[in-house]
Design a protein around this motif. Structure first.
Motif, PDB file in Angstrom:
ATOM      1  N   UNK A 289       0.846  -1.189   0.000  1.00  0.00           N
ATOM      2  CA  UNK A 289       0.000   0.000   0.000  1.00  0.00           C
ATOM      3  C   UNK A 289       0.883   1.240   0.000  1.00  0.00           C
ATOM      4  N   UNK A 290       0.693   2.089  -0.984  1.00  0.00           N
ATOM      5  CA  UNK A 290       1.483   3.306  -1.097  1.00  0.00           C
ATOM      6  C   UNK A 290       0.648   4.527  -0.736  1.00  0.00           C
ATOM      7  N   UNK A 291       1.221   5.357   0.137  1.00  0.00           N
ATOM      8  CA  UNK A 291       0.698   6.692   0.431  1.00  0.00           C
ATOM      9  C   UNK A 291      -0.611   6.701   1.197  1.00  0.00           C
ATOM     10  N   UNK A 292      -0.947   5.609   1.855  1.00  0.00           N
ATOM     11  CA  UNK A 292      -2.171   5.572   2.640  1.00  0.00           C
ATOM     12  C   UNK A 292      -2.070   4.515   3.717  1.00  0.00           C
ATOM     13  N   UNK A 293      -2.315   4.901   4.957  1.00  0.00           N
ATOM     14  CA  UNK A 293      -2.291   3.961   6.057  1.00  0.00           C
ATOM     15  C   UNK A 293      -3.590   3.182   6.157  1.00  0.00           C
ATOM     16  N   UNK A 294      -3.522   2.082   6.870  1.00  0.00           N
ATOM     17  CA  UNK A 294      -4.694   1.227   7.037  1.00  0.00           C
ATOM     18  C   UNK A 294      -5.659   1.829   8.042  1.00  0.00           C
ATOM     19  N   UNK A 295      -6.955   1.739   7.709  1.00  0.00           N
ATOM     20  CA  UNK A 295      -8.013   2.144   8.625  1.00  0.00           C
ATOM     21  C   UNK A 295      -8.867   0.921   8.931  1.00  0.00           C
ATOM     22  N   UNK A 296      -8.806   0.381  10.155  1.00  0.00           N
ATOM     23  CA  UNK A 296      -9.555  -0.835  10.479  1.00  0.00           C
ATOM     24  C   UNK A 296     -11.036  -0.701  10.134  1.00  0.00           C
TER      25      UNK A 296
ATOM     26  N   UNK B  35     -10.269  12.835  11.165  1.00  0.00           N
ATOM     27  CA  UNK B  35      -8.897  12.830  11.670  1.00  0.00           C
ATOM     28  C   UNK B  35      -8.581  14.080  12.481  1.00  0.00           C
ATOM     29  N   UNK B  36      -7.417  14.130  13.135  1.00  0.00           N
ATOM     30  CA  UNK B  36      -6.997  15.340  13.844  1.00  0.00           C
ATOM     31  C   UNK B  36      -6.996  16.546  12.905  1.00  0.00           C
ATOM     32  N   UNK B  37      -7.014  17.739  13.511  1.00  0.00           N
ATOM     33  CA  UNK B  37      -7.177  18.961  12.723  1.00  0.00           C
ATOM     34  C   UNK B  37      -6.128  19.122  11.631  1.00  0.00           C
ATOM     35  N   UNK B  38      -4.880  18.776  11.916  1.00  0.00           N
ATOM     36  CA  UNK B  38      -3.830  18.971  10.917  1.00  0.00           C
ATOM     37  C   UNK B  38      -4.090  18.102   9.688  1.00  0.00           C
ATOM     38  N   UNK B  39      -4.462  16.841   9.912  1.00  0.00           N
ATOM     39  CA  UNK B  39      -4.781  15.968   8.792  1.00  0.00           C
ATOM     40  C   UNK B  39      -6.082  16.404   8.118  1.00  0.00           C
ATOM     41  N   UNK B  40      -7.035  16.866   8.897  1.00  0.00           N
ATOM     42  CA  UNK B  40      -8.285  17.350   8.317  1.00  0.00           C
ATOM     43  C   UNK B  40      -8.036  18.530   7.390  1.00  0.00           C
ATOM     44  N   UNK B  41      -7.128  19.420   7.775  1.00  0.00           N
ATOM     45  CA  UNK B  41      -6.794  20.552   6.918  1.00  0.00           C
ATOM     46  C   UNK B  41      -6.187  20.071   5.606  1.00  0.00           C
ATOM     47  N   UNK B  42      -5.329  19.046   5.678  1.00  0.00           N
ATOM     48  CA  UNK B  42      -4.720  18.498   4.464  1.00  0.00           C
ATOM     49  C   UNK B  42      -5.767  17.833   3.562  1.00  0.00           C
TER      50      UNK B  42
ATOM     51  N   UNK C  77       5.461   5.190   2.326  1.00  0.00           N
ATOM     52  CA  UNK C  77       4.973   6.541   2.604  1.00  0.00           C
ATOM     53  C   UNK C  77       6.020   7.565   2.200  1.00  0.00           C
ATOM     54  N   UNK C  78       5.601   8.597   1.485  1.00  0.00           N
ATOM     55  CA  UNK C  78       6.496   9.710   1.193  1.00  0.00           C
ATOM     56  C   UNK C  78       6.546  10.666   2.372  1.00  0.00           C
ATOM     57  N   UNK C  79       7.756  10.991   2.843  1.00  0.00           N
ATOM     58  CA  UNK C  79       7.891  11.869   4.009  1.00  0.00           C
ATOM     59  C   UNK C  79       7.403  13.277   3.726  1.00  0.00           C
ATOM     60  N   UNK C  80       7.363  13.669   2.434  1.00  0.00           N
ATOM     61  CA  UNK C  80       6.926  15.011   2.053  1.00  0.00           C
ATOM     62  C   UNK C  80       5.514  14.997   1.470  1.00  0.00           C
ATOM     63  N   UNK C  81       4.728  13.991   1.817  1.00  0.00           N
ATOM     64  CA  UNK C  81       3.350  13.883   1.335  1.00  0.00           C
ATOM     65  C   UNK C  81       2.529  15.038   1.903  1.00  0.00           C
TER      66      UNK C  81
ATOM     67  N   UNK D 183      -0.823  15.472   1.495  1.00  0.00           N
ATOM     68  CA  UNK D 183      -2.229  15.179   1.763  1.00  0.00           C
ATOM     69  C   UNK D 183      -2.424  14.062   2.781  1.00  0.00           C
ATOM     70  N   UNK D 184      -1.585  13.019   2.735  1.00  0.00           N
ATOM     71  CA  UNK D 184      -1.623  11.970   3.764  1.00  0.00           C
ATOM     72  C   UNK D 184      -0.380  12.157   4.617  1.00  0.00           C
ATOM     73  N   UNK D 185      -0.532  12.800   5.742  1.00  0.00           N
ATOM     74  CA  UNK D 185       0.609  13.161   6.570  1.00  0.00           C
ATOM     75  C   UNK D 185       1.232  11.915   7.199  1.00  0.00           C
ATOM     76  N   UNK D 186       2.536  11.933   7.352  1.00  0.00           N
ATOM     77  CA  UNK D 186       3.236  10.743   7.843  1.00  0.00           C
ATOM     78  C   UNK D 186       2.726  10.298   9.210  1.00  0.00           C
ATOM     79  N   UNK D 187       2.345  11.251  10.033  1.00  0.00           N
ATOM     80  CA  UNK D 187       1.852  10.897  11.364  1.00  0.00           C
ATOM     81  C   UNK D 187       0.611  10.002  11.272  1.00  0.00           C
ATOM     82  N   UNK D 188      -0.165  10.171  10.204  1.00  0.00           N
ATOM     83  CA  UNK D 188      -1.416   9.405  10.079  1.00  0.00           C
ATOM     84  C   UNK D 188      -1.181   7.943   9.746  1.00  0.00           C
TER      85      UNK D 188
END
Length: 304
Positions: free
Chosen positions: A131-138, A145-152, A248-252, A254-259
């Motif tokens: 899976x590229x550029x997107x984390x798993x959501x059970x 998501x948190x505000x920072x990811x919501x803004x993205x 995961x791209x560290x400079x993504x 829209x999908x922040x690395x923290x997510x």
């Protein structure tokens, strides 16, 4: 013979609802890997990756998703459902049409969501997923998501508002181009590259599939009931049993690395996360050799 040099692929497969256009590379006798693109992109995102896989004897199948490029619905009356469960069924239908029982999946963006969904609904058919550029959501859930990811994810909220959707309908290509400009480091693509991909967005169903996919995440939208059972199966699945690589791209942008951190506990048969410095949301285009190397290592380490 490779079809990757052609912008109008001759290979198609007929399923219950679609005529799916796809590219194919490598020997038909080899292990098969299904390469799934994301949004806003198309099958050509794998042009730098698929040949590397085929050189090692892997057969790659690379379709245009429903609503993209030359893939077409068979009937005008079929509801244009863009949810991941519909796209996952398309993937299974394609592999059934090609008489391929076991395969690996490598998916980017929407393709990553499809890969996770396939691991939930058809694990016995999968050797591995990447899976590229997107984390798993059970459960395939979409918690806010948190505000920072919501803004993205502003573009998702924008499309979920009726007047925002109307604005996207007036200039869908301009909307897609803005994502390319802001999801990865500046200067990562040229005009010709985007314009070539944007031709896939001229598909008459691209807008409907795009809006269905994003709006259905956050609001009650019309749906095709034929996919309700798959939806329930995905929603009931928390842990995945298929060996998984996440890139995961560290400079993504829209999908922040923290997510994508802390997902290990949801995988019971091996999970590895690779973060690529200086790479944004489109690693298949920005760093295809690095992606190919990682995928090949993942496939090799899970040979049975």
């Amino acid at each position: 013979m490779s079809t990757f040099a052609s912008s109008n692929p001759s290979l198609t497969a007929i399923t219950e609802v679609l005529e799916i256009a796809f590219l194919q590379e490598g020997p038909e006798s080899g292990r098969t890997t299904l390469l799934l693109h994301g949004w806003p992109d198309d099958a050509t995102t794998w042009l730098g990756v698929a040949p590397r896989l085929s050189q090692t004897g892997i057969r790659t199948i690379t379709p245009w998703l429903r609503g993209f490029g030359p893939t077409r619905f068979l009937s005008p009356s079929t509801f244009r459902d863009g949810r991941i469960e519909a796209l996952a069924q398309d993937a299974l239908d394609l592999m059934d049409a090609l008489e391929i029982e076991r395969f690996s999946v490598v998916g980017h963006d929407w393709g990553a969501r499809i890969a996770y969904a396939l691991a939930a609904i058809a694990p016995a058919r999968l050797e591995t997923i990447t899976a590229l550029s997107l984390g798993y959501s059970p459960g395939g859930a979409f918690p806010v998501p948190p505000f920072e990811q919501s803004r993205a994810w502003w573009y998702q909220w924008f499309m979920s508002v009726d007047r925002g959707a109307e604005a996207v309908a007036k200039d869908p290509t301009g909307f897609a181009r803005l994502q390319w400009q802001t999801w990865s480091p500046l200067g990562w693509f040229d005009d010709a590259s985007f314009e070539a991909v944007a031709r896939s967005f001229e598909n008459p169903d691209w807008l409907a599939i795009t809006l269905s996919n994003y709006r259905s995440r956050w609001r009650n939208e019309p749906r095709d009931p034929r996919y309700d059972e798959l939806h329930s199966k995905i929603a009931a699945t928390e842990r995945l049993d298929v060996p998984t690589l996440m890139i995961q791209g560290a400079a993504d942008g829209t999908v922040l690395t923290k997510s994508t951190e802390g997902k290990d506990r949801f995988f019971t048969n091996g999970y590895r996360r690779v973060v690529l410095d200086g790479i944004g949301h489109f690693p298949t285009r920005e760093a295809p050799d690095i992606v190919a190397d990682a995928v090949l290592q993942h496939l090799e380490s899970n040979l049975h």
